[in-house]
Design a protein around this motif. Structure first.
Motif, mmCIF file in Angstrom:
data_model
loop_
_atom_site.group_PDB
_atom_site.id
_atom_site.type_symbol
_atom_site.label_atom_id
_atom_site.label_comp_id
_atom_site.label_asym_id
_atom_site.label_seq_id
_atom_site.Cartn_x
_atom_site.Cartn_y
_atom_site.Cartn_z
ATOM 1 N N THR A 28 0.822 -1.202 0.000
ATOM 2 C CA THR A 28 0.000 0.000 0.000
ATOM 3 C C THR A 28 0.858 1.254 0.000
ATOM 4 N N VAL A 29 0.469 2.214 -0.828
ATOM 5 C CA VAL A 29 1.120 3.522 -0.872
ATOM 6 C C VAL A 29 0.112 4.555 -0.383
ATOM 7 N N LEU A 30 0.527 5.364 0.578
ATOM 8 C CA LEU A 30 -0.307 6.467 1.057
ATOM 9 C C LEU A 30 -0.154 7.609 0.071
ATOM 10 N N THR A 52 5.837 3.352 8.805
ATOM 11 C CA THR A 52 6.695 2.242 9.234
ATOM 12 C C THR A 52 5.949 1.348 10.221
ATOM 13 N N ASN A 53 5.254 1.968 11.160
ATOM 14 C CA ASN A 53 4.545 1.205 12.188
ATOM 15 C C ASN A 53 3.526 0.230 11.615
ATOM 16 N N VAL A 54 2.876 0.619 10.522
ATOM 17 C CA VAL A 54 1.874 -0.270 9.925
ATOM 18 C C VAL A 54 2.419 -1.042 8.727
ATOM 19 N N GLY A 55 3.665 -0.760 8.329
ATOM 20 C CA GLY A 55 4.306 -1.520 7.256
ATOM 21 C C GLY A 55 3.961 -1.087 5.851
ATOM 22 N N LEU A 56 3.685 0.214 5.630
ATOM 23 C CA LEU A 56 3.359 0.672 4.279
ATOM 24 C C LEU A 56 4.558 0.568 3.348
#
Length: 163
Positions: A28-30, A52-56
């Motif tokens: 996923t890309v924000l 980083t915390n959610v692994g994007l």
């Protein structure tokens, strides 16, 4: 319409966007649209540590980001219009998540395929993703074979002088 500071925060909308995505965070890309404020910082190292915390996989914006030194150490890719020094919260406020946006004149919809690297970013139409990935894998294989061939050329570039 008044924008309430408790409701329209980067953290809340970040999690709304990520939690609202059906995709694996690692793929996923924000995507953040500056909505005309492309010279303004939309986020920096602290806010984007959430990625980083959610692994994007990455962050893409037509606005600016701060803290390039911090972002360079993060495991996700980041693409933006440039670095900013000043906080942009006095100019632009997060407003919506999981809605279509326009980045550099290109419409991007939630769930679309995006590829970013140091050269730029592209949106890949759903109907072309298989062909694009197949071509990318072929290019990678061809490049690897070429590097192997070059490595075997020798010190003088594989060229010999004719007498």
């Amino acid at each position: 319409m008044e924008v309430g500071p408790e409701e329209y925060t980067f953290g809340r909308l970040f999690h709304q966007a990520v939690d609202g995505s059906a995709a694996d965070p690692g793929n996923t890309v924000l995507v953040m649209a500056s909505n005309g404020h492309s010279s303004t910082s939309l986020a920096g190292g602290t806010k984007l540590s959430r990625a980083t915390n959610v692994g994007l996989a990455g962050v893409l914006t037509d606005g600016r980001l701060r803290d390039f030194d911090e972002l360079a150490a993060e495991p996700f890719a980041a693409w933006c219009s440039g670095e900013a020094v000043a906080w942009g919260g006095a100019v632009v406020t997060p407003f919506q998540a999981n809605v279509p946006v326009v980045i550099e004149g290109v419409g991007i919809y939630p769930g679309q395929y995006i590829f970013c690297d140091s050269s730029g970013a592209v949106v890949i139409p759903d109907s072309d993703i298989d062909e694009v990935l197949e071509t990318a894998h072929q290019i990678r294989a061809d490049d690897s074979a070429s590097r192997d061939l070059i490595a075997r050329e020798g010190r003088n570039g594989g060229l010999t002088r004719e007498r």
